[in-house]
Design an enzyme around this catalytic site. Structure first.
Site, mmCIF file in Angstrom:
data_model
loop_
_atom_site.group_PDB
_atom_site.id
_atom_site.type_symbol
_atom_site.label_atom_id
_atom_site.label_comp_id
_atom_site.label_asym_id
_atom_site.label_seq_id
_atom_site.Cartn_x
_atom_site.Cartn_y
_atom_site.Cartn_z
ATOM 1 N N ASP A 106 -27.431 -1.543 23.561
ATOM 2 C CA ASP A 106 -26.785 -2.839 23.760
ATOM 3 C C ASP A 106 -26.226 -2.910 25.186
ATOM 4 O O ASP A 106 -25.353 -2.124 25.551
ATOM 5 C CB ASP A 106 -25.655 -3.019 22.745
ATOM 6 C CG ASP A 106 -25.117 -4.439 22.701
ATOM 7 O OD1 ASP A 106 -25.161 -5.121 23.737
ATOM 8 O OD2 ASP A 106 -24.644 -4.864 21.636
ATOM 9 N N SER B 86 -22.294 -10.771 17.667
ATOM 10 C CA SER B 86 -21.878 -11.018 19.045
ATOM 11 C C SER B 86 -20.481 -11.647 19.032
ATOM 12 O O SER B 86 -19.566 -11.057 18.466
ATOM 13 C CB SER B 86 -22.909 -11.893 19.762
ATOM 14 O OG SER B 86 -22.702 -11.870 21.161
ATOM 15 N N HIS C 153 -28.644 -5.409 21.688
ATOM 16 C CA HIS C 153 -27.604 -6.326 21.210
ATOM 17 C C HIS C 153 -28.021 -6.999 19.906
ATOM 18 O O HIS C 153 -27.167 -7.359 19.095
ATOM 19 C CB HIS C 153 -27.327 -7.379 22.286
ATOM 20 C CG HIS C 153 -26.102 -8.188 22.036
ATOM 21 N ND1 HIS C 153 -24.837 -7.640 21.953
ATOM 22 C CD2 HIS C 153 -25.925 -9.527 21.833
ATOM 23 C CE1 HIS C 153 -23.950 -8.586 21.724
ATOM 24 N NE2 HIS C 153 -24.573 -9.743 21.637
#
Length: 568
Positions: A508, A423, A540
């Site tokens: 995602d 991330s 994600h």
């Protein structure tokens, strides 16, 4: 018979609250999101059949309201899209049923809410955090709401708000202050270095028993001497070393039986039951018992303090591999280093057992985690030092300075360092490879964005209430294309010289497949060494066990190829 469930089935951008019958699964609309609410709070009031006389007297003296509905949505947290402020809203304790009746009458046969005035009189604004301030709702007890707030201070304090006036009644503030001031009506406490952490209440009498805070390690301040005595006994009887942390997970309604978690950094958590009347701890289980056979190979975390180039102090955690004697790094005395960057970025790394850290250490790498500016938990000044500092700014400089600290301390050496993250950590990995290419031998990016304008334009609908805050913290990449290009790795791929591994999930909702495959394509066109791993059934986070095994196998091979660690 009921639980509350939040779902955005009515409006993709908004989460309404439904009552769900646990036996039938039937959903009944309870509370409608007016358009700016990002979270809801439930009040659960224990209903005693026959309260003891002495308890009733004590509650009367403390002005504890017992006429509260036992299971209601009582508060909401909303974001102002104009100025980025946060508002706590309170629902009238007697209005839950009337609000639901209004909703029922305002709902057409198709299930569409058609009366914008349906919630009139049900809610009021209780407390506001201007942009830049931090805090949250902790509990609603009796006639007061306990929140944490940084208003008027740098780190958060525990504040008691009167439900009728919205004014601060009582607050735990300075750790270093022992006397009350005009605005402090009771015991005074706060940590000058870190925000308030876990809080333990006595719900019956609306009083605080214990507060924890975490600068480098968790520390506890007790307001109740009896609880402090029990806690010392829990530590004494448990499998505790100086490197362990101890947490009260939960307790029985009469507080006579507690569930305790013992949390070292070099072993999985273990649990026990503590009985207050007998003062005896009963061991229960280890959270990951299959890992106990590997205890000797796990490494302890070390707390490290790193001074950034502008003098800012950064707290980090270093985990040294025990594999040096089992590996031959060309007879070099120093181990390869993984700089593991946390996501968010408005989160933090903490002391404890982190499986991915232990896996990397087991494969022959020292692992450094650093709380760069912009991380949470260290007060609002530290948090907002990260505003508009992505990519080429001071957030990334902190990571560079952490690597230089490792080199100066002879923990690792140049040409044996990987920057690794997911991330925001993946974005930081790409930024490190683009903006300080001489520093890293390789990089791993899991679900990290590479074009920040694209990221903000593709965020899920239910993130829209957070958009203003994100722009204030990141910078306005929407209107300032030059700023976006400056901080986005996509526009600087020509600088990358090290191999990079990029991971993407098809589902995602934050970092799109299209965005990721654009930078992969560009890197390949430029002749750069890039490994691309794509999972059709992930989002994600890579969560499915078989996919995780596949991913870590590939990462392990990639790291071994470029840094020389173990590969199985």
């Amino acid at each position: 018979e009921e639980i509350f469930v939040g779902t955005n089935k009515r409006n993709q951008a908004l989460f309404d609250m439904y009552r769900c019958n646990i036996y039938t699964g039937e959903l009944t609309l309870d509370t409608v999101n007016p358009g700016d609410v990002i979270s809801w709070g439930v009040q659960i009031q224990e209903q005693e059949k026959e309260p003891k006389q002495e308890d009733a007297v004590k509650r009367a003296k403390l002005n504890v309201n017992t006429n509260v509905s036992p299971f209601e949505i009582r508060w909401a947290v909303a974001k102002n899209q104009t100025d980025g402020s946060t508002v706590i809203r309170l629902r009238n304790s007697s209005s839950g049923q009337s609000c639901r009746s209004s909703i029922k009458s305002a709902t057409s046969a198709s299930g569409v809410i058609n009366d914008d005035e349906r919630l009139s009189g049900c809610w009021k604004d209780l407390y506001s955090y201007p942009y830049g301030e931090i805090g949250k709702v902790v509990a609603l007890l009796g006639e007061t709401c306990w929140i944490t707030s940084s208003c008027g201070r740098d780190t958060t304090a525990l504040v008691k708000i009167d439900l009728q006036t919205g004014e601060e009644v009582e607050q735990t503030t300075s750790k270093s202050t022992s006397t009350a001031t005009d605005t402090m009506r009771s015991t005074v406490f706060f940590s000058e270095q870190s925000d308030i952490g876990d809080i333990l209440f006595d719900e019956n009498y609306c009083r605080v028993l214990m507060v924890s805070y975490n600068y480098a390690r968790k520390e506890i301040h007790f307001f109740d001497k009896e609880l402090e005595g029990h806690f010392k006994e829990i530590v004494r009887q448990g499998p505790v070393t100086v490197c362990d942390e101890v947490r009260i997970v939960s307790y029985s309604r009469d507080r006579k039986v507690w569930l305790i978690s013992y949390e070292p950094s070099d072993a999985p958590n273990s649990y026990g039951l503590y009985r207050t009347e007998e003062g005896i701890m009963e061991p229960l289980f280890c959270s990951q018992s299959r890992l106990l056979q590997y205890l000797k190979s796990f490494s302890q975390m070390e707390v490290v303090s790193i001074i950034a180039r502008d003098g800012l102090k950064l707290i980090g955690y270093l985990t040294r591999s025990k594999m040096k004697e089992k590996l031959d790094y060309d007879n070099q005395p120093k181990m390869p280093l993984i700089l593991l960057v946390h996501g968010g970025p408005w989160e933090r790394d903490s002391y404890g057992f982190v499986p991915i850290v232990q896996w990397l250490a087991n494969r022959g790498y020292n692992v450094l985690q650093v709380n760069f500016r912009g991380s949470t938990g260290f007060g609002k000044t530290f948090l907002h030092r990260g505003d508009r500092e992505w990519g080429v700014g001071k957030m990334q400089h902190d990571l560079t300075d952490a690597v230089m600290w490792c080199l100066n301390e002879k923990i690792s050496e140049k040409d044996k360092i990987c920057i690794f993250g997911a991330s925001y950590g993946g974005y930081a990995a790409l930024s490190g490879l683009c903006f300080t290419p001489e520093l890293y031998k390789c990089g791993v990016n899991i679900a990290g964005p590479n074009n920040i304008k694209t990221l903000l334009s593709s965020i899920p609908e239910y993130w829209k209430p957070l958009r203003k805050t994100m722009l204030l913290r990141i910078g306005d990449v929407n209107t300032d294309s030059g700023f976006n290009e400056k901080i986005s790795p996509f526009f600087h791929t020509e600088n990358i010289v090290a191999p990079v591994l990029i991971v993407q999930g098809a589902n995602d909702p934050r970092v799109s497949q299209v965005e990721t495959e654009k930078i992969v394509s560009r890197l390949k066109d430029e002749g750069k060494e890039v490994d691309y791993i794509f999972y059709e059934d992930e989002g994600h986070n890579i969560l499915k066990p078989l996919n995780r095994m596949d991913l870590f196998d590939r990462i392990e091979k990639f790291l071994a190829q470029h840094l020389g660690g173990r590969y199985e």
